[in-house]
Design a protein around this motif. Structure first.
Motif, PDB file in Angstrom:
ATOM      1  N   ALA A 133      -2.409  -4.192  -0.022  1.00 42.18           N
ATOM      2  CA  ALA A 133      -3.239  -3.674  -1.113  1.00 42.18           C
ATOM      3  C   ALA A 133      -3.470  -4.773  -2.154  1.00 42.18           C
ATOM      4  O   ALA A 133      -2.649  -5.675  -2.317  1.00 42.18           O
ATOM      5  N   ALA A 187     -12.164  -4.662  -3.682  1.00 42.03           N
ATOM      6  CA  ALA A 187     -11.847  -4.653  -5.114  1.00 42.03           C
ATOM      7  C   ALA A 187     -12.903  -5.423  -5.907  1.00 42.03           C
ATOM      8  O   ALA A 187     -13.358  -4.959  -6.960  1.00 42.03           O
ATOM      9  N   ARG A 198      -7.074  -7.178 -11.886  1.00 46.03           N
ATOM     10  CA  ARG A 198      -7.073  -7.026 -13.343  1.00 46.03           C
ATOM     11  C   ARG A 198      -8.151  -7.942 -13.908  1.00 46.03           C
ATOM     12  O   ARG A 198      -8.215  -9.126 -13.575  1.00 46.03           O
ATOM     13  N   ASN A 222      -9.428  -5.649   1.569  1.00 43.66           N
ATOM     14  CA  ASN A 222      -9.123  -4.991   0.309  1.00 43.66           C
ATOM     15  C   ASN A 222      -9.542  -5.852  -0.882  1.00 43.66           C
ATOM     16  O   ASN A 222      -9.995  -5.340  -1.900  1.00 43.66           O
ATOM     17  N   SER A 248       0.829  -1.195   0.000  1.00 45.40           N
ATOM     18  CA  SER A 248       0.000   0.000   0.000  1.00 45.40           C
ATOM     19  C   SER A 248       0.864   1.245   0.000  1.00 45.40           C
ATOM     20  O   SER A 248       2.002   1.236   0.459  1.00 45.40           O
ATOM     21  N   ARG A 291     -10.627   3.551 -15.297  1.00 44.95           N
ATOM     22  CA  ARG A 291     -10.109   2.263 -14.820  1.00 44.95           C
ATOM     23  C   ARG A 291     -10.019   1.237 -15.938  1.00 44.95           C
ATOM     24  O   ARG A 291      -9.432   0.171 -15.771  1.00 44.95           O
ATOM     25  N   LYS A 348      -7.238  -0.829  -7.978  1.00 47.89           N
ATOM     26  CA  LYS A 348      -6.315  -0.991  -6.857  1.00 47.89           C
ATOM     27  C   LYS A 348      -7.065  -0.643  -5.583  1.00 47.89           C
ATOM     28  O   LYS A 348      -7.540   0.476  -5.406  1.00 47.89           O
ATOM     29  N   HIS A 405      -4.346  -5.559  -6.198  1.00 52.19           N
ATOM     30  CA  HIS A 405      -4.343  -5.058  -7.563  1.00 52.19           C
ATOM     31  C   HIS A 405      -5.183  -6.036  -8.386  1.00 52.19           C
ATOM     32  O   HIS A 405      -4.778  -7.177  -8.597  1.00 52.19           O
ATOM     33  N   GLN A 443      -6.767  -0.290  -1.588  1.00 50.09           N
ATOM     34  CA  GLN A 443      -5.804  -0.178  -0.499  1.00 50.09           C
ATOM     35  C   GLN A 443      -6.367   0.602   0.671  1.00 50.09           C
ATOM     36  O   GLN A 443      -5.637   1.096   1.513  1.00 50.09           O
TER      37      GLN A 443
END
Length: 137
Positions: free
Chosen positions: A36, A87, A40, A83, A22, A63, A73, A38, A75
């Protein structure tokens, strides 16, 4: 499975999650723990319907990359699990925003009485103006 609507779901295998460090002040865990997340999500390679894919790609969301990959992302929370949930929730909200089909606009017409009133008032106003003009001459 990430349930989007009653009929639409995305397999978790279509979503790539990775833990990263983070940003910002973090106290004792700073630069040590990757909390954090990430996320995709490749729109073109997903199991979504072609209609939803097209709508997502046409969104002007920052985004979504030019290649059609959603990058989120998360965080905000202190733990990786929170998190990750955040997400996935944000991805779900993004996809749900394109599942709603806007209602088609039905062009309305003024009623016959409204047209008649408007034309009558124009005629009356024209008569008043023409009478005023004759008086001044």
């Amino acid at each position: 499975m990430l349930q989007i609507t009653k009929r639409t779901a995305i397999p978790l295998s279509d979503i790539e999650l990775s833990a990263v460090r983070s940003q910002g002040a973090g106290g004792q865990n700073v630069n040590k723990v990757a909390t954090a997340i990430h996320l995709r999500f490749d729109i073109n390679a997903s199991a979504l319907s072609p209609l939803y894919k097209e709508r997502l790609l046409n969104l002007g969301d920052s985004r979504i990359t030019k290649e059609g990959v959603v990058i989120i992302k998360a965080q905000q929370h202190r733990t990786q699990e929170q998190n990750k949930a955040d997400a996935l929730d944000r991805l779900k909200t993004l996809i749900q925003s394109v599942t709603i089909t806007p209602k088609k606009r039905k062009p309305t017409k003024p009623s016959k009485s409204a047209k008649k009133k408007r034309l009558d008032s124009k005629t009356k106003r024209g008569q008043i103006k023409s009478q005023r003009g004759n008086v001044r001459e």
